[in-house]
Design an enzyme around this catalytic site. Sequence first.
Site, mmCIF file in Angstrom:
data_model
loop_
_atom_site.group_PDB
_atom_site.id
_atom_site.type_symbol
_atom_site.label_atom_id
_atom_site.label_comp_id
_atom_site.label_asym_id
_atom_site.label_seq_id
_atom_site.Cartn_x
_atom_site.Cartn_y
_atom_site.Cartn_z
ATOM 1 C CG HIS A 89 -1.928 1.095 1.259
ATOM 2 N ND1 HIS A 89 -3.055 1.043 2.043
ATOM 3 C CD2 HIS A 89 -1.982 2.302 0.623
ATOM 4 C CE1 HIS A 89 -3.749 2.154 1.886
ATOM 5 N NE2 HIS A 89 -3.101 2.939 1.031
ATOM 6 C CG HIS A 126 -1.211 5.974 -2.943
ATOM 7 N ND1 HIS A 126 -2.292 5.603 -3.710
ATOM 8 C CD2 HIS A 126 -1.542 5.693 -1.646
ATOM 9 C CE1 HIS A 126 -3.243 5.121 -2.917
ATOM 10 N NE2 HIS A 126 -2.819 5.168 -1.664
ATOM 11 C CG HIS A 147 -7.566 3.221 -0.628
ATOM 12 N ND1 HIS A 147 -6.859 2.461 -1.535
ATOM 13 C CD2 HIS A 147 -6.674 4.132 -0.116
ATOM 14 C CE1 HIS A 147 -5.599 2.899 -1.576
ATOM 15 N NE2 HIS A 147 -5.471 3.899 -0.727
ATOM 16 C CD GLU A 188 -7.515 6.822 4.744
ATOM 17 O OE1 GLU A 188 -6.507 7.470 5.047
ATOM 18 O OE2 GLU A 188 -7.943 6.743 3.575
ATOM 19 C CG ASP A 224 -1.438 5.967 2.553
ATOM 20 O OD1 ASP A 224 -1.700 5.759 1.359
ATOM 21 O OD2 ASP A 224 -2.254 6.488 3.335
ATOM 22 C CG ASP A 225 0.127 8.996 -0.039
ATOM 23 O OD1 ASP A 225 0.247 8.969 -1.270
ATOM 24 O OD2 ASP A 225 -0.913 8.649 0.560
#
Length: 310
Positions: free
Chosen positions: A9, A11, A189, A192, A270-271
């Site tokens: 996961h 991006h 997703h 969340e 994630d980011d």
Amino acid sequence: MTTPLAELHMHIEGSLEPEQIFALAERNGIALPYNDIDELRARYEFTDLQSFLDLYYANMSVLRTAEDFADLARAYFARASAGGVTHAEIFFDPQAHTSRGVALEAVVEGLADASASSEREFGVKSGLIASILRDKPVLHANKLLDDLLELKAPIIGLGLDSAEMGFPPSLFVDVFAKARAEGLRVVAHAGEEGPSEYIWQALDLLKVERIDHGIRCLDDDALVTRLVDEEIPLTVCPLSNVRLQVTPDLRDHPIRNMIERGLVVTVNSDDPAYFGGYVDDNFAALTDTLGLTDREREILYDNSIKASFI
């Protein structure tokens, strides 16, 4: 011997570090609304998912060519390898680029070039998952998949991301059915910021094989039981949850509870350029804050490999 660890996961646009933003802006002759890196970093305080997405999409303006996307991915693979990642399945957001005039071919070409050589160059086996922006019209999602298939894009799966609230998985039944029929793996997703109901929809309507985030499953005991029984992986992102105010404090993060309840939970970044670190930083924070044990780390590592597609 390196212990296998998969990141499932992440991006790729979220690994765009401030230094690379300025370098690519200079290369492509783009004027940024920030005078320097410090001014840009000062904006990395988020109140929710949308406040992050606003900056996330704005910074993508520097990504224009296949070379840009290849450089972005190679920078991530180098950093991931240094953090112990041996396998990465990375998301990319084609609509965020085509909507601003970048050709889909350039996006795919650059990322595919980096992915094809990631194991040889960095010791990281990799695959690409194209993600639908759920807050765009559903027709756009269908066209994106058609365009990717026409290009014979070397993707392993289709995902669903961006602003969750108000954009349930149920909107995307047809495009996910087509992706599955084409042999693509499917993930979404869910849970969340959105409710546990979105996780049920992702499972029952989209037939996903992994849930990205999914921490709201703990609001529904029946859902937890199902996830455990069916061994559906959850790709959890602890530092992201804290930075986006999903979890107020890392000390309150439910990951230990998720492990204890038998969920197939994994740790991901994630980011990472926006949320305070890469996978190894997430593990370090969990160890420092929650006292993550060697046994818990081993479970999380094993889950990541078990949950991977390639």
